[in-house]
Design a protein around this motif. Structure first.
Motif, mmCIF file in Angstrom:
data_model
loop_
_atom_site.group_PDB
_atom_site.id
_atom_site.type_symbol
_atom_site.label_atom_id
_atom_site.label_comp_id
_atom_site.label_asym_id
_atom_site.label_seq_id
_atom_site.Cartn_x
_atom_site.Cartn_y
_atom_site.Cartn_z
ATOM 1 N N CYS A 150 0.787 -2.563 -1.169
ATOM 2 C CA CYS A 150 1.173 -1.252 -0.638
ATOM 3 C C CYS A 150 0.957 -1.226 0.872
ATOM 4 O O CYS A 150 -0.001 -1.821 1.365
ATOM 5 C CB CYS A 150 0.313 -0.148 -1.270
ATOM 6 S SG CYS A 150 0.749 1.474 -0.665
ATOM 7 N N CYS A 154 -2.707 5.443 2.730
ATOM 8 C CA CYS A 154 -3.245 6.786 2.576
ATOM 9 C C CYS A 154 -4.694 6.703 3.051
ATOM 10 O O CYS A 154 -5.385 5.714 2.782
ATOM 11 C CB CYS A 154 -3.173 7.231 1.121
ATOM 12 S SG CYS A 154 -1.469 7.276 0.512
ATOM 13 N N TYR A 156 -7.544 7.679 2.282
ATOM 14 C CA TYR A 156 -8.708 7.519 1.380
ATOM 15 C C TYR A 156 -8.658 6.202 0.604
ATOM 16 O O TYR A 156 -9.600 5.867 -0.104
ATOM 17 C CB TYR A 156 -8.696 8.660 0.346
ATOM 18 C CG TYR A 156 -7.377 8.789 -0.356
ATOM 19 C CD1 TYR A 156 -7.056 7.993 -1.460
ATOM 20 C CD2 TYR A 156 -6.399 9.661 0.122
ATOM 21 C CE1 TYR A 156 -5.808 8.082 -2.072
ATOM 22 C CE2 TYR A 156 -5.158 9.763 -0.486
ATOM 23 C CZ TYR A 156 -4.881 8.978 -1.577
ATOM 24 O OH TYR A 156 -3.660 9.053 -2.177
ATOM 25 N N CYS A 157 -7.582 5.446 0.758
ATOM 26 C CA CYS A 157 -7.320 4.366 -0.205
ATOM 27 C C CYS A 157 -7.553 2.969 0.383
ATOM 28 O O CYS A 157 -7.121 2.672 1.491
ATOM 29 C CB CYS A 157 -5.877 4.468 -0.674
ATOM 30 S SG CYS A 157 -5.478 3.250 -1.944
ATOM 31 N N PRO A 160 -4.299 -0.977 -0.024
ATOM 32 C CA PRO A 160 -3.483 -1.806 0.875
ATOM 33 C C PRO A 160 -4.280 -2.972 1.481
ATOM 34 O O PRO A 160 -3.734 -4.053 1.708
ATOM 35 C CB PRO A 160 -3.043 -0.812 1.953
ATOM 36 C CG PRO A 160 -3.037 0.501 1.253
ATOM 37 C CD PRO A 160 -4.212 0.447 0.341
#
Ligand code: SF4
Length: 431
Positions: A150, A154, A156-157, A160
């Protein structure tokens, strides 16, 4: 020789772990009843939240104590995220998220040399790591991993950083795999990925894939693990209108129901965009089940913003909400933000939203009471017949032990409790 596969996390991990199992079975291994009896243990780890990380690390430390003779192979997101620490655990073969398809050959190499192997590749640019399944052991619905990685970042993520950049499985390879799985009895194919909607193989996209798979006669249903609202384009809507094998269930992560928080999350849409797309989808399939993910307690989420988020979820009439208390992830933008919310407030908000999800799910499912619907049968832990409708309602079929798993049958839904919708068997489908 005995094996044990321990899978943590998402459907993509489940697919990969099923591949490891298939290869070991082909090499003559049988499954150990318990981890302590296994000669080789493969752990596919997860790092989507702190809790997931802790669970994986705790499991591996306990395993070392309980079964020090087993060859331990650990791979996946938690290893990719905490490589240095895992290297202190004395694990035999340690891989991050890349090159997992090499596990069988690395295991053979280890049995010859008994030299520990560490392969944690932090390069985000990776080729798609091809794995091909013949049968999705122990499952009625067969997953196919079509995409990985990815580039959305985002705030918070951590995905990736752990799974790398977008990449897709070759179109022909997916079709070949779907044919094999259908020939081996699977009627429902679930296309899984980190970002399924970004699937692209030499210009062929997710919709091309869905339409090609639906030409396989034995495939009765095609389901997506999840899809971003921004990827539901006109071409997808055309397929939703015309392709009856594409199920009436979409899992579309909302993450927050306030534009302020969506902005801080670096999500690529606002409330109006999300709501308008849902209305368009429902104009095409009025009874479709839309389920979602929502994070509660994101930094700077005030009581008012949470209230707004809850109201928006009610307004959108989701069929179910998967609720996640915000979990701080190192190396993400959100971890550096001001205004982190106290754990007890996150917990309180999560309970509130779960209660709303239960009400919404009940309201949605009760709409189908009195209706005759098709399910694909499965056996539950008590060996009773259950199954999912195409719009993902879990149905219990009374007095139906004459049925086998994986049969397409028509049932009449008539009552419900918090566990199931109950039904009576009507007749078998056109199998
Ligand atoms: S879309 Fe966002 S939440 Fe989903 S994997 Fe990518 S960065 Fe994470």
């Amino acid at each position: 020789m005995k094996y044990k596969i321990i899978n943590f996390g998402c459907k993509v991990n489940t697919y990969e772990s099923t591949y490891f199992e298939e290869v070991l079975i082909k090499d003559g291994y049988t499954e150990a009843k318990e981890v302590k009896d296994a000669d080789v243990v493969v752990i596919n780890t997860c790092s989507v939240t702190n809790v997931a990380d802790q669970k994986c690390r705790k499991f591996i430390r306990r395993l070392k104590r309980e079964n020090d003779k087993a060859v331990i192979i650990a791979c996946g997101c938690s290893v990719q995220n905490n490589g240095e620490e895992y290297q202190t655990y004395g694990i035999d073969i340690l891989l991050g998220n890349h090159h997992k398809s090499k596990i069988p050959e690395l295991y053979k190499e280890f049995l010859k040399t008994r030299e520990p192997i560490v392969l944690i590749d932090s390069n985000r640019k990776q080729e798609f790591d091809d794995m091909l399944l013949n049968k999705f052991e122990k499952h009625t619905r067969a997953f196919i991993k079509i995409q990985d990685g990815c580039d959305n970042f985002c705030s918070y993520c951590v995905i990736p950083l752990l799974r790398g950049s977008l990449r897709s499985k070759k179109f022909e390879t997916v079709i070949k795999e779907a044919k094999t799985l259908a020939d081996n009895g699977h009627k429902e194919i679930v296309l899984v990925g980190i970002h399924t909607g970004s699937y692209n193989s030499d210009g062929k996209d997710l919709v091309d894939l869905i339409n090609e798979i639906s030409k396989i006669e034995k495939v009765k249903r095609i389901r997506l693990s999840s899809i971003e609202i921004t990827e539901l384009n006109d071409k997808f809507m055309e397929t939703l209108k015309n392709n009856k094998k594409l199920v009436s269930h979409l899992h579309i992560p909302l993450q927050a129901g306030s534009n302020e928080i969506l902005k801080l999350m670096n999500r690529k849409y606002d409330k109006k965009y999300f709501k308008d797309k849902l209305e368009l989808i429902r104009s095409i399939r009025p009874d479709i089940n839309i389920t979602t993910d929502v994070i509660v307690g994101f930094p700077q989420e005030t009581d008012e913003l949470f209230e707004e988020s809850m109201e928006f979820c009610k307004e959108l009439e989701f069929g179910k909400i998967h609720v996640f208390p915000y979990s701080i992830r190192n190396n993400t933008k959100a971890s550096l933000m001001e205004g982190h919310v106290k754990e007890e407030i996150k917990k309180k908000r999560a309970l509130q939203l779960i209660r709303i999800s239960d009400i919404l799910q009940c309201t949605y499912e009760k709409k189908f009471l009195g209706k005759e619907m098709t399910i694909i049968t499965e056996k539950n832990h008590q060996n009773e017949i259950v199954g999912f409708t195409d719009n993902y309602i879990k149905v219990f079929v009374r007095d139906a032990n004459f049925l086998n798993s994986n049969e397409e049958v028509i049932v009449k839904l008539d009552s419900w409790d918090e566990k199931y919708i109950y039904s009576d068997f009507i007749k078998k489908g056109e199998d």
